[in-house]
Design an enzyme around this catalytic site. Structure first.
Site, short mmCIF file in Angstrom:
data_model
loop_
_atom_site.label_atom_id
_atom_site.label_comp_id
_atom_site.label_asym_id
_atom_site.label_seq_id
_atom_site.Cartn_x
_atom_site.Cartn_y
_atom_site.Cartn_z
N LYS A 1 0.84 -1.22 0.00
CA LYS A 1 0.00 0.00 0.00
C LYS A 1 0.87 1.26 0.00
O LYS A 1 0.35 2.37 0.08
CB LYS A 1 -0.90 0.02 1.24
CG LYS A 1 -2.00 -1.01 1.25
CD LYS A 1 -3.06 -0.70 2.30
CE LYS A 1 -2.62 -1.02 3.69
NZ LYS A 1 -3.68 -0.80 4.71
N LYS B 1 2.71 2.36 2.35
CA LYS B 1 2.52 3.05 3.64
C LYS B 1 3.69 2.69 4.55
O LYS B 1 3.94 1.52 4.81
CB LYS B 1 1.22 2.61 4.31
CG LYS B 1 -0.01 3.35 3.85
CD LYS B 1 -1.17 3.13 4.84
CE LYS B 1 -2.13 4.29 4.79
NZ LYS B 1 -3.19 4.20 5.79
#
Ligand code: C2G
Length: 135
Positions: free
Chosen positions: A44, A46
């Protein structure tokens, strides 16, 4: 027993996460939270302050949460819903429409309004800004 599930990173746990979990639990009797693994967060894109282990421990300690599992990949949701006998899938409305197709016919899909003016990203920015401050 009406089982509810939600998915997320839950890094630097904040009131937006808490409001989401509280409202998710209000939709049933048992709340499962799938916490993104460190590997999936890389997918993701992240970067987390807390490890998956720590994020799971914090989420598990929240009184609305009955069970914590790990989210390893985007495609596991339908499998989780079937395996765990989930009736309601809940996400914040920043994800509105994203999971309806893959969960169609498996469970109810609910998107809840996000909590305004709070995010893990904004917390990181605020901390960086205050770096020179005492305390
Ligand atoms: N959230 C919220 N209000 C905020 C911030 C987050 O309601 N101010 C909700 C999000 O909409 C999400 C949940 O809290 O439903 C967790 O948010 P994140 O930790 O940012 O999770 P995310 O990166 O969106 O991961 O497969 C789904 C993904 O794993 C979701």
């Amino acid at each position: 027993m009406k089982k509810v599930i939600t998915y997320g990173t839950f890094d630097l746990f904040h009131v937006g996460h808490l409001n989401l979990l509280r409202r998710a639990k209000e939709l049933g009797d048992y709340l499962v939270v799938a916490v993104s693994s460190d590997g999936f967060n890389a997918v993701k894109d992240k970067r987390c302050a807390y490890s998956c282990e720590d994020r799971c421990a914090i989420v598990k300690a929240i009184k609305y949460v009955d069970e914590v599992i790990v989210e390893e990949r985007w495609e596991q949701k339908a499998e989780d819903v079937r395996r765990l006998g989930i009736e309601v899938f809940v996400m914040g409305d920043d994800w509105k429409g994203r999971f309806d197709e893959e969960l169609k016919g498996l469970c109810e899909v609910v998107y809840l309004p996000r909590t305004e003016n709070i995010s893990t990203t904004s917390i990181k920015i605020e901390i960086r800004k205050g770096d020179g401050a005492k305390g």
